[in-house]
Design an enzyme around this catalytic site. Structure first.
Site, PDB file in Angstrom:
ATOM      1  N   GLN A   1      -5.345  -1.694   8.961  1.00  0.00           N
ATOM      2  CA  GLN A   1      -5.202  -3.043   8.408  1.00  0.00           C
ATOM      3  C   GLN A   1      -5.854  -4.074   9.330  1.00  0.00           C
ATOM      4  O   GLN A   1      -5.648  -4.066  10.543  1.00  0.00           O
ATOM      5  CB  GLN A   1      -3.710  -3.358   8.210  1.00  0.00           C
TER       6      GLN A   1
ATOM      7  N   ASP B   1     -11.428   2.407   2.811  1.00  0.00           N
ATOM      8  CA  ASP B   1     -11.681   0.964   2.736  1.00  0.00           C
ATOM      9  C   ASP B   1     -13.150   0.674   2.427  1.00  0.00           C
ATOM     10  O   ASP B   1     -13.502  -0.440   2.031  1.00  0.00           O
ATOM     11  CB  ASP B   1     -11.355   0.304   4.094  1.00  0.00           C
TER      12      ASP B   1
ATOM     13  N   LYS C   1       0.840  -1.203   0.000  1.00  0.00           N
ATOM     14  CA  LYS C   1       0.000   0.000   0.000  1.00  0.00           C
ATOM     15  C   LYS C   1       0.878   1.257   0.000  1.00  0.00           C
ATOM     16  O   LYS C   1       0.624   2.200  -0.745  1.00  0.00           O
ATOM     17  CB  LYS C   1      -0.967  -0.030   1.185  1.00  0.00           C
TER      18      LYS C   1
HETATM   19  N1  GUN Z   1      -7.223  -7.204   5.484  1.00  0.00           N
HETATM   20  C1  GUN Z   1      -7.485  -7.995   4.406  1.00  0.00           C
HETATM   21  N2  GUN Z   1      -8.047  -7.266   3.418  1.00  0.00           N
HETATM   22  C2  GUN Z   1      -8.132  -5.996   3.876  1.00  0.00           C
HETATM   23  C3  GUN Z   1      -8.606  -4.782   3.299  1.00  0.00           C
HETATM   24  O1  GUN Z   1      -9.090  -4.713   2.163  1.00  0.00           O
HETATM   25  N3  GUN Z   1      -8.502  -3.682   4.091  1.00  0.00           N
HETATM   26  C4  GUN Z   1      -7.996  -3.726   5.354  1.00  0.00           C
HETATM   27  N4  GUN Z   1      -7.953  -2.595   6.051  1.00  0.00           N
HETATM   28  N5  GUN Z   1      -7.547  -4.833   5.921  1.00  0.00           N
HETATM   29  C5  GUN Z   1      -7.611  -5.963   5.164  1.00  0.00           C
END
Ligand code: GUN
Length: 282
Positions: free
Chosen positions: A97, A120, A53
């Site tokens: 996350q 998200d 990211k």
């Molecule tokens: N953990 C697995 N997929 C995601 C996601 O799309 N966003 C976040 N914040 N955590 C995750």
């Protein structure tokens, strides 16, 4: 028949190239999109995702801050950080996350993120807007799937779409997005009585369960469009999807590979949401 393979990596790269220009233009107008990425603890997979990211942000010119908190961080401490980021003008998007350590209630954290910074798309306000078809931050993985389907030139109107998996992150939101494009949507899950009965009817099949290669060739019809959301690491170290590529690709018209299909699109959509947030907040 041999399926056309949707190259998610190439599509993601081309979208990110366009973003480089868009972000450069925004910066000229005095807008620098900013993303805060928060990770708690040291889950190896989460670390990899968070690294990707940050790299994605740097690649397109988005400002990013990473907050790596220890595994024993309390719910109050994390809530305090989210509150601070909610009012930080440099930050347009906040991503915490998942999964979070046991002592922290995930829901409480997701609800605390300002809906206008919820890149998200996990806040109930954004999910509610998705349900009623209002403009919202869309969750990144299902949003990426819709972009892939569009790139492949697939018209969803009237198609039988079968989604396997009902998670809040993928299964439920992708079902709503397919419905919004006028597909007839069936959602299957672990209690579905006869999974094959449904998957065999699918014109469009989305597999998002997290079970390595569970969708076999005999479970689909000729000409099916297959989207494989699974990312499963076998004991051998090999990365496979929820779909048995070998057998299913022989019958499919179009299929996404693992890796290199849906995966690269997820972060690309996060970057897209961050740019959208910056424009909205300007
Ligand atoms: N953990 C697995 N997929 C995601 C996601 O799309 N966003 C976040 N914040 N955590 C995750």
């Amino acid at each position: 028949m041999s399926a056309k393979i949707i190259d998610g990596k190439a599509i993601a790269a081309s979208i990110r190239q366009d973003m480089v220009d868009e972000v450069a233009q925004l910066k000229k107008e005095g807008i620098t999109p900013g993303l805060a990425v928060v990770i708690v603890g040291d889950d190896p997979a989460s670390k990899v995702y968070v690294g990707q990211k940050e790299k994605g942000c740097a690649q397109v010119g988005i400002y990013s801050e990473k907050y790596a908190l220890p595994a024993d961080t309390s719910e109050e401490e994390l809530l305090a950080l989210v509150s601070k980021l909610n009012i930080d003008d440099k930050i347009n998007g906040i991503l915490v996350q998942l999964p979070l350590p046991k002592q922290i209630d995930e829901k409480k954290i997701l609800y605390a993120i300002s809906p206008v910074k919820d890149v998200d798309g996990f806040h109930p306000e954004n999910i509610g807007k998705l349900v009623i078809g209002e403009d919202a931050f869309l969750p990144c993985t299902p949003h990426g799937i819709m972009v892939l389907l569009k790139h492949a030139g697939i018209d969803l109107r009237g198609k039988e779409a079968v989604v396997v998996g009902r998670s809040n992150i993928v299964g439920k939101p992708i079902s709503l997005m397919l419905l919004s494009k006028s597909a007839t949507v069936t959602i299957c899950h672990s209690k579905t009585k006869d999974l094959s009965f449904h998957t065999k009817r699918a014109d469009v099949l989305v597999a998002a369960v997290g079970k390595p290669e569970m969708i076999k060739g005999e479970m689909v019809k000729d000409g099916v469009i297959v989207i494989d959301v699974g990312v499963n690491r076998l004991e051998s170290g090999k990365l496979v999807g929820d779909v048995e590529f070998e057998s299913v690709s022989k019958k499919a018209l179009v299929i996404t590979p693992v890796p290199g299909g849906v995966g690269p699109m997820t972060i690309t959509m996060l970057l897209k949401n961050t740019i959208k947030a910056a424009k909205m907040q300007a």
